[in-house]
Scaffold this active site. Sequence first.
Site, short mmCIF file in Angstrom:
data_model
loop_
_atom_site.label_atom_id
_atom_site.label_comp_id
_atom_site.label_asym_id
_atom_site.label_seq_id
_atom_site.Cartn_x
_atom_site.Cartn_y
_atom_site.Cartn_z
N ASP A 30 1.59 1.64 -6.64
CA ASP A 30 0.72 2.39 -5.84
C ASP A 30 0.00 1.33 -4.97
O ASP A 30 -0.82 0.59 -5.81
CB ASP A 30 0.01 3.48 -6.45
CG ASP A 30 -0.78 4.24 -5.63
OD1 ASP A 30 -0.92 4.25 -4.26
OD2 ASP A 30 -1.32 5.51 -6.10
N ASP A 31 -0.07 0.96 -3.72
CA ASP A 31 -0.97 0.10 -3.03
C ASP A 31 -0.88 -1.45 -3.42
O ASP A 31 -1.66 -2.01 -3.54
CB ASP A 31 -2.55 0.23 -3.28
CG ASP A 31 -2.91 1.75 -2.66
OD1 ASP A 31 -1.83 2.52 -2.20
OD2 ASP A 31 -4.23 2.17 -2.74
N CYS A 70 -0.04 7.04 0.96
CA CYS A 70 0.73 7.63 -0.14
C CYS A 70 1.74 8.79 0.06
O CYS A 70 2.91 8.69 -0.10
CB CYS A 70 -0.21 8.05 -1.27
SG CYS A 70 -1.56 6.73 -1.78
N ARG A 74 5.76 9.05 -0.16
CA ARG A 74 6.66 9.45 -1.06
C ARG A 74 7.60 10.39 -0.83
O ARG A 74 8.72 10.77 -1.12
CB ARG A 74 5.81 9.89 -2.11
CG ARG A 74 5.07 8.91 -2.95
CD ARG A 74 3.53 9.08 -3.65
NE ARG A 74 2.92 7.98 -3.66
CZ ARG A 74 2.97 7.22 -4.80
NH1 ARG A 74 3.63 7.58 -5.80
NH2 ARG A 74 2.26 6.00 -4.98
N LYS A 124 2.51 9.40 -10.58
CA LYS A 124 2.07 9.98 -9.25
C LYS A 124 2.80 10.76 -8.62
O LYS A 124 4.03 10.29 -8.54
CB LYS A 124 1.12 8.78 -8.69
CG LYS A 124 0.49 9.36 -7.30
CD LYS A 124 -0.06 8.29 -6.66
CE LYS A 124 -0.62 8.81 -5.20
NZ LYS A 124 -1.37 7.76 -4.59
N HIS A 126 1.76 13.47 -5.79
CA HIS A 126 1.09 13.46 -4.43
C HIS A 126 1.97 14.41 -3.54
O HIS A 126 1.81 13.66 -2.20
CB HIS A 126 0.77 12.09 -4.09
CG HIS A 126 -0.65 12.07 -3.31
ND1 HIS A 126 -1.32 10.99 -2.99
CD2 HIS A 126 -1.40 13.27 -2.95
CE1 HIS A 126 -2.42 11.13 -2.28
NE2 HIS A 126 -2.34 12.59 -2.17
N SER A 149 -3.56 10.81 -6.07
CA SER A 149 -4.11 9.56 -6.41
C SER A 149 -5.48 9.64 -7.54
O SER A 149 -6.13 10.71 -7.54
CB SER A 149 -5.03 9.06 -4.90
OG SER A 149 -3.70 8.62 -4.06
N HIS A 245 -3.72 1.15 -7.42
CA HIS A 245 -4.66 2.09 -6.69
C HIS A 245 -6.03 1.90 -7.18
O HIS A 245 -6.05 1.90 -8.49
CB HIS A 245 -4.13 3.45 -6.39
CG HIS A 245 -4.78 4.23 -5.42
ND1 HIS A 245 -5.97 5.06 -5.48
CD2 HIS A 245 -4.26 4.75 -4.34
CE1 HIS A 245 -6.20 5.65 -4.60
NE2 HIS A 245 -5.23 5.69 -3.67
N ASP A 297 4.71 1.79 -2.70
CA ASP A 297 4.60 2.92 -1.82
C ASP A 297 4.11 2.79 -0.48
O ASP A 297 4.35 3.22 0.66
CB ASP A 297 3.82 4.18 -2.24
CG ASP A 297 2.26 3.91 -2.48
OD1 ASP A 297 1.85 2.60 -2.59
OD2 ASP A 297 1.54 4.79 -2.50
N ASN A 298 3.19 1.57 -0.21
CA ASN A 298 2.68 1.14 0.92
C ASN A 298 2.04 -0.31 0.85
O ASN A 298 2.10 -0.94 -0.38
CB ASN A 298 1.80 2.05 1.74
CG ASN A 298 0.52 2.70 0.83
OD1 ASN A 298 0.68 3.84 0.45
ND2 ASN A 298 -0.11 1.79 0.17
N LYS A 313 -2.70 -1.58 3.74
CA LYS A 313 -2.72 -0.12 3.81
C LYS A 313 -3.30 0.69 4.81
O LYS A 313 -4.23 0.01 5.49
CB LYS A 313 -3.22 0.47 2.36
CG LYS A 313 -3.32 2.03 2.14
CD LYS A 313 -3.91 2.09 0.96
CE LYS A 313 -4.14 3.89 0.69
NZ LYS A 313 -4.50 4.09 -0.62
#
Length: 471
Positions: A30-31, A70, A74, A124, A126, A149, A245, A297-298, A313
């Site tokens: 994540d991130d 996010c 996903r 996660k 989301h 998140s 994240h 994810d990004n 992001k």
Amino acid sequence: MKYFVILFLALFQTAILQSQVKNVIVIFTDDQGYEDLSCFGSNKVKTPYIDQMAEEGLKLTSFYVASSVCSPSRAALLTGRMPKRVGIPGVLFPKKNEKGLSPNEITIAELLKEKNYATGLVGKWHLGHAKKYLPLNQGFDSYYGIPYSNNMSIASGIDISPNIVLNDGYTLEMMYDDIKKVDSGEKKYKNELKDKAPLLRGNEIVEYPTNQTTLTERYTKEAVSFIKKNKEKPFFLYFAHSFPHVPIFVGDKFKGISGTSPYYDAIAEIDWSVGEVFKALKENGLDKNTLVIFASDNGPNSHGSAKPLKGRKFETYDGGQRVPAIFWAPEEIKAGITSDEVVSSLDVLPTIANFTGICMPKDRVYDGYDLSKFLKGKTKESPRKEMYFYGSNSTKIDGIRQGDWKYLIKGYRKAGWYKPKGDDLKIKLFNLKEDISESENLIEKNPKKANELLNKMKDYDADLTKDISKK
């Protein structure tokens, strides 16, 4: 006798053509930024286990997710369809009556149910916190993790376990009071409730507020347990880490381990986690028939790095959607290869379908491509020729990459702390092969190419919009 020999040879040939892949694991951080692994050039953290995965698999240096935030990212990964197409163009929040991924969409987990796969999600989600949107109603047999998140708060509409663990001196009365405050929607409670996310098992909250310091370790134990429990049958594990994240939490064993920052300590712990997953595969004799995919994810939050890419992001410069990615399958994917071919998270679902011998549903439009021939080395070219960019919380198209060229209407995120000016406000054309950092705007020198890409971008968006209008 001749008939039986021919039949045997035919069956033998069919067996050879069939994929050796039986199990599938997708690890999604994540991130995490493009540069934030040592095998992608980071000098701020050592990631030996992920580096080994890259040495034994295929490292992709032009892997794009479908969004720079996010929820839409996903949704695209799990469905093989653009976020706009599935109705998740932006980030979902834990508020009353919030929507989620439609149960009519077909996730990777639901697709694999066709062949009786055991399916588990650790981490996660989301994609909606109401029960009808949660993982158990989207094809997963089990779920353990934070439903959105880790900087978000508790939400109404989630069942509470009778055996819930309450941390930080909380009582049930205090927890229900937090839920009422969230439902009120009043901004005065925003900072008070921030970072108090619930932990779910199945459809129930089992811990509140979540002890996030031990979260990566507990996620990892859950993932390893799932692998061991299902070693005798085919399985799909979606392991979606909550970090790096913000707010960033790290286990005691990993605090300060990077020597740089908590962000990179968190990545070091994720690297350890990846090592534990591979250890479990090897110990259970599953390391020869499992496809493992690693990606973020990004792009990175303010603590990470997307160098040499521009942006991060929230943005549609490459730093927002181009992420580190590795595909690993010893019997299928040749070791030690690095490719700069354009590939996307949208391609994961159709690729898994091919590897596992499942036909793609014919009743919907997919935006992903089957990568199996490319991954197996039967062709050096990816079937994906274009990548389309949409704003982080918008259905409006921002840009397109085709080959080495990228046309971009707007790459930045409009925010109070950022005032776009100069080149940011201009329509842009980049040659990513010659200018990976998107620093030289070539639109005035190549108006014909710019117009060609603009028309292609408009045509794609019009078709996508038309498909949505049919629903």
